[in-house]
Motif scaffolding. Structure first.
Motif, PDB file in Angstrom:
ATOM      1  N   VAL A  99       0.818  -1.213   0.000  1.00  0.00           N
ATOM      2  CA  VAL A  99       0.000   0.000   0.000  1.00  0.00           C
ATOM      3  C   VAL A  99       0.853   1.264   0.000  1.00  0.00           C
ATOM      4  CG1 VAL A  99      -1.741   1.327   1.265  1.00  0.00           C
ATOM      5  CG2 VAL A  99      -1.973  -1.150   1.033  1.00  0.00           C
ATOM      6  N   PHE A 100       1.729   1.401   0.979  1.00  0.00           N
ATOM      7  CA  PHE A 100       2.461   2.663   1.111  1.00  0.00           C
ATOM      8  C   PHE A 100       3.549   2.849   0.061  1.00  0.00           C
ATOM      9  CE2 PHE A 100       1.153   2.346   5.744  1.00  0.00           C
ATOM     10  CZ  PHE A 100       0.139   3.269   5.613  1.00  0.00           C
ATOM     11  N   VAL A 101       4.305   1.809  -0.226  1.00  0.00           N
ATOM     12  CA  VAL A 101       5.427   1.949  -1.152  1.00  0.00           C
ATOM     13  C   VAL A 101       4.978   1.798  -2.606  1.00  0.00           C
ATOM     14  CG1 VAL A 101       7.692   1.050  -1.833  1.00  0.00           C
ATOM     15  CG2 VAL A 101       7.073   1.175   0.593  1.00  0.00           C
ATOM     16  N   VAL A 102       4.232   0.731  -2.915  1.00  0.00           N
ATOM     17  CA  VAL A 102       3.863   0.454  -4.299  1.00  0.00           C
ATOM     18  C   VAL A 102       2.639   1.273  -4.729  1.00  0.00           C
ATOM     19  CG1 VAL A 102       3.168  -1.337  -5.946  1.00  0.00           C
ATOM     20  CG2 VAL A 102       4.885  -1.844  -4.193  1.00  0.00           C
ATOM     21  N   GLU A 103       1.507   1.101  -4.032  1.00  0.00           N
ATOM     22  CA  GLU A 103       0.266   1.782  -4.435  1.00  0.00           C
ATOM     23  C   GLU A 103       0.378   3.300  -4.343  1.00  0.00           C
ATOM     24  OE1 GLU A 103      -4.265   2.150  -2.706  1.00  0.00           O
ATOM     25  OE2 GLU A 103      -3.296   0.183  -2.581  1.00  0.00           O
ATOM     26  N   GLN A 104       0.950   3.797  -3.243  1.00  0.00           N
ATOM     27  CA  GLN A 104       1.043   5.248  -3.054  1.00  0.00           C
ATOM     28  C   GLN A 104       2.356   5.820  -3.574  1.00  0.00           C
ATOM     29  OE1 GLN A 104       0.101   6.111   1.075  1.00  0.00           O
ATOM     30  NE2 GLN A 104      -2.044   5.618   0.762  1.00  0.00           N
ATOM     31  N   ASN A 105       3.184   4.958  -4.136  1.00  0.00           N
ATOM     32  CA  ASN A 105       4.444   5.379  -4.750  1.00  0.00           C
ATOM     33  C   ASN A 105       5.261   6.264  -3.802  1.00  0.00           C
ATOM     34  OD1 ASN A 105       6.330   5.408  -6.807  1.00  0.00           O
ATOM     35  ND2 ASN A 105       5.497   7.269  -7.713  1.00  0.00           N
TER      36      ASN A 105
END
Length: 147
Positions: free
Chosen positions: A26-32
């Motif tokens: 969520v934080f690293v991949v989805e929210q870049n």
């Protein structure tokens, strides 16, 4: 689906892996958002999470006062994409607030909320205590809950 709450020492290696995986999804991949998620605070936190058939689909951590702020705090609030829009985040935050009040015996909870969730946290009793600011490239606002 089953809610669980554990200290860091009570988590199994598999549970730690699943929590960190979901947080990275969520934080690293989805929210870049490129940042170091394992920040050393997990071992001083309670971990509240929801399991569905062995998969962790929602989680947050509850920090004792003095770990991140002078107040107790809630952080790393996540609901897996496929499970959003079903009231899980509200249920999780209500459980978190209740645990902090009843078990941790705290009356104030500070959060660093993503700005787009301001109204959601406000509906749970949190009040803004800062202006909006950027944290890791994402607008945030500090909020405080008092029971």
């Amino acid at each position: 689906m089953i809610w669980k709450i554990k200290t860091f020492d009570q988590l199994t290696g598999e549970e730690v892996y699943k929590l960190l995986k979901l947080r990275s999804e969520v934080f690293v991949v989805e929210q870049n958002c490129i940042y170091l998620d394992p920040d050393g605070k997990d071992k001083y936190s309670y971990h509240l999470y929801l399991e569905d058939e062995g998969e962790i689909v929602a989680c947050t951590r509850l920090l004792n006062k003095g770990v991140a702020y002078r107040q107790a705090s809630i952080g790393r609030v996540i609901v897996k994409k496929d499970y959003r829009g079903k009231g899980i985040s509200r249920e999780m935050l209500l459980k978190a607030i209740n645990f902090i009040e009843e078990t941790m015996k705290e009356t104030e909870i500070k959060i660093q909320a993503q700005a787009y969730l301001f109204d959601f946290y406000g509906s749970l009793g949190f009040k803004a205590i800062s202006e909006e600011y950027l944290e890791d490239g994402i607008p945030h606002i500090d909020m405080l809950y008092k029971s």
